[in-house]
Structure formats: structure tokens, C-alpha cells
Design an enzyme around this catalytic site. Sequence first.
Site, mmCIF file in Angstrom:
data_model
loop_
_atom_site.group_PDB
_atom_site.id
_atom_site.type_symbol
_atom_site.label_atom_id
_atom_site.label_comp_id
_atom_site.label_asym_id
_atom_site.label_seq_id
_atom_site.Cartn_x
_atom_site.Cartn_y
_atom_site.Cartn_z
ATOM 1 N N ARG A 1 69.958 51.107 59.362
ATOM 2 C CA ARG A 1 69.054 51.666 58.392
ATOM 3 C C ARG A 1 69.880 52.872 57.740
ATOM 4 O O ARG A 1 70.397 53.122 56.606
ATOM 5 C CB ARG A 1 67.580 52.310 58.603
ATOM 6 C CG ARG A 1 67.010 52.851 57.582
ATOM 7 C CD ARG A 1 65.558 52.776 58.062
ATOM 8 N NE ARG A 1 64.561 53.798 57.269
ATOM 9 C CZ ARG A 1 64.139 53.603 56.233
ATOM 10 N NH1 ARG A 1 64.053 52.384 55.680
ATOM 11 N NH2 ARG A 1 63.395 54.540 55.521
ATOM 12 N N HIS B 1 67.295 51.480 63.616
ATOM 13 C CA HIS B 1 67.726 52.688 62.708
ATOM 14 C C HIS B 1 69.066 52.671 62.304
ATOM 15 O O HIS B 1 69.429 53.353 61.423
ATOM 16 C CB HIS B 1 67.031 53.851 63.103
ATOM 17 C CG HIS B 1 65.695 54.317 62.503
ATOM 18 N ND1 HIS B 1 64.571 53.258 62.386
ATOM 19 C CD2 HIS B 1 65.432 55.075 61.617
ATOM 20 C CE1 HIS B 1 63.884 54.151 61.440
ATOM 21 N NE2 HIS B 1 64.168 55.167 61.113
ATOM 22 N N HIS C 1 61.400 56.446 51.386
ATOM 23 C CA HIS C 1 61.134 57.819 51.671
ATOM 24 C C HIS C 1 60.291 58.559 50.853
ATOM 25 O O HIS C 1 60.368 58.691 49.557
ATOM 26 C CB HIS C 1 62.522 58.657 51.585
ATOM 27 C CG HIS C 1 63.291 58.508 52.798
ATOM 28 N ND1 HIS C 1 64.573 58.818 53.112
ATOM 29 C CD2 HIS C 1 62.903 57.949 54.290
ATOM 30 C CE1 HIS C 1 64.944 58.324 54.272
ATOM 31 N NE2 HIS C 1 64.001 57.863 55.068
ATOM 32 N N LYS D 1 55.312 52.055 55.253
ATOM 33 C CA LYS D 1 54.297 53.155 56.012
ATOM 34 C C LYS D 1 53.152 53.281 55.231
ATOM 35 O O LYS D 1 53.373 53.587 53.808
ATOM 36 C CB LYS D 1 55.137 54.472 56.331
ATOM 37 C CG LYS D 1 56.080 54.238 57.546
ATOM 38 C CD LYS D 1 56.641 55.688 57.948
ATOM 39 C CE LYS D 1 57.660 55.532 59.232
ATOM 40 N NZ LYS D 1 58.202 57.020 59.645
#
Length: 298
Positions: A247, A244, A270, A173
Site C-alpha cells: 500500500r 501495508h 483516506h 473502513k
Amino acid sequence: MDDTNQYLNNFITYLQIEKNYSEYTVTFYKDDIREFFSFMNEQNLHSLSEIEYFDARLFLTGLHEKRLARASISRKISSIRSFFRFLNREKLIIENPFALVSSPKSEKRLPEFFYEEEMENLLQACEGHKPIQVRNRAMFELFYATGIRVSECAGLRIKDIDFSLSTVLVKGKGSKERYVPFGTFAHEALEQYINISRGQLMKNGEHEFVFVNYKGGPLTARGMRHVLNTIIKDASLNGKIHPHMLRHTFATHLLNNGADLRTVQELLGHENLSSTQIYTHVTKDHLRRTYLNHHPRA
């Protein structure tokens, strides 16, 4: 409401170019904002500059009346708040009517994950020698080995994989990059796919994306979700799989086997440790069940 669609198009361009959001995320923003446009029509509101705090509260009340999940309501409010913040930044409106609208507190839902036995069943469902089966096995092994997001996996290029170090360069991201290692199972599956099956699927096409569809073009995030749903169906597991979950499984299995939280945070990409800490609830539950099942005085 002549200008609203143009404003939305400008906002979508901003999300794609400046924020570098995935196609999947942008679609959510677009749908949420269009839902608000429908609300404006119902309330006979013709301009975004007309919207006041009262209108924002009325829209929020309507979402609650539809009995939507708190997470869905929070996402919708966040999407529309971001849209109005953008309009304010572009000096198209004076104030953001959603600035003071508080989203409902999200439920403390534990992440769903697969147990190791279920992962074995899923991996067996990927076995086969056809080019598509070899691709599916490589993709599934990579998801489980690295915990990468589906958008990150769809964006992988051949040059991002370093077989000598067994690492993959992941663009996350906000264009943030991180190196993530992968193990021998993923290594072997990827080598077999890239050296043999990928060329068979490419059909003389040319592009650098790692995963390709049956026509030889890049496999999209949507295509990957379809592949994963097919795998769970073949494995005869109940429910639907979403990327996800792999993940979550990656993170949970690492922590269950002794990995520290900071390492898992870095591997997942993160930004804040708090995003990773939710997995400690899962691992504490695992420890508790292990204790109850095995301690003689439990």
C-alpha cells in the site's frame, strides 16, 4: 471480575457489527483489553466500575516500563479508552477513567516501501503456471495496482471487479465504498486467474470471493499475509513483507511519478488528507537523493 468477559464480548460484537472492523483489528482490541484485565488482577481490582484515573495512569506507567514502542502504547491506550467509552455509553460505568490519559506522541516514522527494482524481483517470484502461482500473481498485481488494504482484498467478490472499465469496487473502513482503477498487468493477471485457475482451486465449491485457498474456500487476511511472506522469501529479499508495504509502495510510486496528493488520498480511501501527507516526506527524500546524485553542483 465476573462480568468483565461478558462486557468484552459485548464490545467485540459492537466493533464487528456497528463499526464493521476487520477480524485483524478486532483481535488487537481484544488482546489490549485482556492485558488490562491482567493488570486489574495484579492490582486486586475486581470490577470495571472501580477503575479510576489513578489506575489508568498506573497502567500507562507499566507500559512505559516495559519499553514498548510509542505506537504500541498509543494503540493499547486507545483500545482501552474505546472500551470504557462503550461501557459508559451502555451506562455500565459512570465515568471513563481513560478519558484524560494522554497517549505518547507517535514517532514520525516514514512508511516503508519497495523500490521499483525490488518490485520487479517480487513479481518475478510470483511467476508460474500452477493454479496457486497464478492466484498469487493476480493477488500481488492487484495489491500493487490499487493499494487496497488486506482486509479489503480478502472481502472482494467477483461482482466487485469490472473488467470492461478495469476498476474494482472496494469496501473500506466503516462500510465506505470507492472505485479504484487497475492497469493492464493486473487486468491480465486477474483474468487469467479468474477464468482458469480459480475454478481449478474451487474444486466444485461455491462462493463469490475472488481469492481462494488451496482447499477452495475464501482466502483470509491471515492467509494473504502468509502468501506475501512466502513471495518475499522466494524473491530473496531481506526482512518480512506486510501488506501495508505494498500500500505504501503504491502511494509512493504514484507521487514519485507526478500524481497529486488529492488523487492518491481518494485512491487510498483516506478520510483526511493528513493521513496521505506522510507520503510527501518519502517523495521529498526521493527528490533530494535524485538531486544529489544527478546535479553537477550538488
